[in-house]
Enzyme design. Structure first.
Site, short mmCIF file in Angstrom:
data_model
loop_
_atom_site.label_atom_id
_atom_site.label_comp_id
_atom_site.label_asym_id
_atom_site.label_seq_id
_atom_site.Cartn_x
_atom_site.Cartn_y
_atom_site.Cartn_z
N CYS A 19 0.81 -1.22 0.00
CA CYS A 19 0.00 0.00 0.00
C CYS A 19 0.84 1.27 0.00
CB CYS A 19 -0.92 0.01 1.21
SG CYS A 19 -1.86 -1.52 1.40
N HIS A 70 -9.44 2.86 -0.04
CA HIS A 70 -8.05 2.43 -0.09
C HIS A 70 -7.77 1.86 -1.48
CE1 HIS A 70 -4.19 0.97 0.77
NE2 HIS A 70 -4.37 0.44 1.96
N HIS A 77 -2.03 7.38 6.94
CA HIS A 77 -2.43 6.19 6.17
C HIS A 77 -3.91 5.94 6.42
CE1 HIS A 77 -2.06 2.34 4.18
NE2 HIS A 77 -2.55 1.73 5.24
#
Length: 634
Positions: free
Chosen positions: A281, A472, A434
């Protein structure tokens, strides 16, 4: 002097809209911007979503009626708002109430006899099983009698546990904007995202190419999930099981380097450096690190950095759901104590949450060294003096967080303090978290921020979380953070975490501020942002991003009297960039797709011991090297 990597263009697409011109950012803070900016945002998205079109100098609805911008806003504001950001999964992707799958069944004969059926002879398997007895009938038919049982897959469906995702604005199909030739959606997005970034510069790409040697341009881009749609890896893995065969295109389309390869081949026509780096990620920041490294060292003068991902697929999402990583309807019902859920509030960073929400996105930025930016009169949107990457050490679970993110955050803040001083970091900085929306993340990441703030004596440190709005997107996730951050620098509004009612009790917030509403700090009052990313496997990265105001002050100090001439050149660039934004806001995206256009004839290459001349490029590539190991000669 070390070159400063400055941001001269940025673009892309996600659930909030187009990145250039801050359209996606403005959608996220829609209730906090001026009436004119709100109208620009609604009308621009209405065009992107094909609710209206720009025809012969006016807006027209789908029936051909002419509308003013005010009428477009009044008529379509609800549709635009409901058709953007995280929302219920559209049937365009899959039916989340009746998701198709194949049910495995064992068929056995009844007490009256064995399994018996008829079919076309051409439908028989190439290798007929030993326990099948086949008898030919008329008309190309056969009868099959099976001694024993038959394993079979029967088409069925099931209620998919995840009902929401961060999808591109409703009605916007990237493949319709150019001759996409059955390419995977993630690669369609790569073409559009990189094109948007190139156009946003306000400088013709050929002008950039003419100013540098061909190999002084680098493209740094990737995807994490490797185009798992049926046109790519998904088709490779599932085709035989579904009774078909892989096509010749599926394997090359599957490679996770394709978001760089497509940009080189079809958008830029580049023969320069190419690098595809993945770090789960944190992949966008991994690519950014490479681009910043090469520009700072002088190896490259231009870096196109990005990631593209289209993971809103039932196959991918089911895998994450089975890990317990995704938010589901049932988990939200238990969390909220209700029998209904709101798909708009699936992603809840730092609040009561139950897992992350998948999103699709393509985000690209263009970096130049400061000298080239000044020479070309580039529009400055910020600078990236450093990106830090550290792993977690020994782990029990490969997907669990670890200590590496403490290292990256501390380094990033320390670099900012060294460049700007303590006051700027304490009073005029913020954190793009994040913020994945998992219970573990809200605790571990907030503790990292708290301890770093404690070490640097920072109080009331603003923390924002882009995934609350767009989900995401895996590889491009920190690209979403980057381009929303550039919007913050331009407008002075930090997006609040508006999908939660309060901060969870286990979040460390003594030195942090998690605004639940948009926080207006004022234009020009943010000097630096820290983009933080945590990926499975211990892939931690944090970037230090300087505001355009700070960057231009640094350039003024470096270039002195020459800076005034640069500003004059920059004015022209801004006019050209604004013209593109106006065009794009009308739905005229003008994607760059140079399929087979201007191909280089190998026979026309000129090679000597000193240089290589490539047709179509104004400068040669030097190939004569000095021995870097002179001191080691025997």
């Amino acid at each position: 002097m070390q070159a400063l990597p400055v941001i001269v263009g940025y673009g892309g697409y996600n659930a909030a809209g187009r990145s250039s011109g801050d359209q996606a950012y403005r959608r996220i803070v829609l209730e906090s911007i001026s009436a004119d900016q709100k109208r620009q945002t609604i009308v621009g998205l209405a065009c992107l979503m094909n609710l209206v079109s720009w025809v012969d100098g006016s807006y027209q609805d789908q029936k051909g009626s002419i509308l003013s911008a005010a009428e477009v806003e009044a008529r379509y504001e609800t549709a635009v708002c409901e058709g953007t950001l995280i929302r219920r999964i559209s049937p365009e992707f899959f039916d989340c109430d009746r998701t198709p799958w194949n049910q495995k069944m064992e068929l056995a004969g009844s007490k009256d006899g064995p399994v018996k059926f008829q079919t076309r002879k051409r439908s028989l398997p190439v290798q007929v099983p030993d326990n099948w007895r086949v008898t030919e009938l008329d008309g190309g038919q056969v009868e099959v009698v099976i001694e024993g049982s038959l394993s079979s897959l029967v088409e069925s469906s099931y209620d998919f546990p995840v009902k929401a995702a961060g999808q591109l604005p409703a009605g916007f199909n990237p493949g319709d904007t150019y001759n996409s030739r059955f390419q995977p959606r993630g690669l369609q997005l790569a073409v559009l995202g990189a094109s948007d970034a190139v156009h946003s510069m306000g400088i013709d790409w050929q002008t950039v190419c003419d100013a540098v040697e061909p190999d002084e341009i680098g493209v740094y881009a990737s995807s994490v999930m490797s185009q798992c749609s049926p046109e790519g890896l998904g088709g490779v893995l599932a085709s035989r099981a579904n009774g078909s065969r892989p096509t010749a295109k599926m394997i090359p389309m599957s490679l996770n380097s394709m978001p760089a390869d497509f940009v080189n081949a079809y958008v830029l026509g580049s023969v320069g450096h190419s690098e595809a780096i993945t770090g789960a990620c944190a992949s966008f920041l991994y690519c950014l690190h490479a681009g910043v490294r090469d520009i700072a060292s002088g190896t490259r003068r231009v870096a196109v950095v990005g990631c593209s991902e289209a993971p809103v697929l039932s196959t991918i999402m089911e895998g994450y759901a089975n890990m317990g990583a995704l938010c589901t309807d049932e988990s939200l019902k238990k969390l909220d104590g209700t029998e209904t859920t709101d798909p708009r509030r699936y992603s809840r960073p730092f609040g009561g949450n139950a897992g992350f929400t998948v999103g699709e996105s393509s985000q690209y930025i263009i970096l130049m060294d400061d000298a080239l930016a000044v020479e070309l009169g580039a529009n400055i949107h910020g600078a990236v003096p450093g990106v830090f990457i550290d792993a977690d050490g020994v782990k029990k679970s490969i997907s669990s967080p670890g200590p590496g993110n403490y290292v990256t955050m501390a380094k990033a803040v320390s670099l900012a303090e060294a460049i700007l001083g303590e006051e700027a970091v304490k009073k005029r900085s913020m954190v793009q978290a994040h913020g994945s929306s998992t219970p573990a993340n809200r605790v571990t990441e907030s503790l990292i921020f708290h301890k770093v703030a404690e070490a640097f004596d920072i109080s009331d440190w603003p923390v924002s979380a882009t995934k609350a709005f767009v989900g995401h997107s895996m590889g491009p996730a920190s690209g979403d953070q980057m381009n929303i951050t550039l919007g913050m620098f331009h407008h002075g509004i930090i997006p609040g975490i508006k999908t939660i009612d309060k901060i969870a009790d286990d979040v460390y917030d003594e030195r942090l501020t998690f605004p639940l509403k948009d926080l207006n700090v004022g234009e020009g009052n943010l000097d630096v942002a820290f983009l933080n990313s945590k990926g499975f496997g211990g892939n931690n990265a944090t970037a230090t991003v300087l505001s355009p105001q700070v960057t231009e002050k640094m350039l003024s100090a470096r270039y002195g009297a020459a800076f005034a001439a640069y500003k004059e050149r920059q004015d022209k660039t801004r006019v050209a960039a604004a013209a593109y934004i106006e065009q794009a806001d009308r739905g005229q995206l003008n994607p760059i797709y140079r399929f087979g256009e201007g191909m280089i004839d190998d026979s026309e290459l000129q090679i000597s011991k000193e240089k290589l001349v490539i047709p179509g490029f104004s400068k040669p590539i030097p190939i004569k090297f000095k021995n870097p190991y002179q001191d080691m000669l025997v």
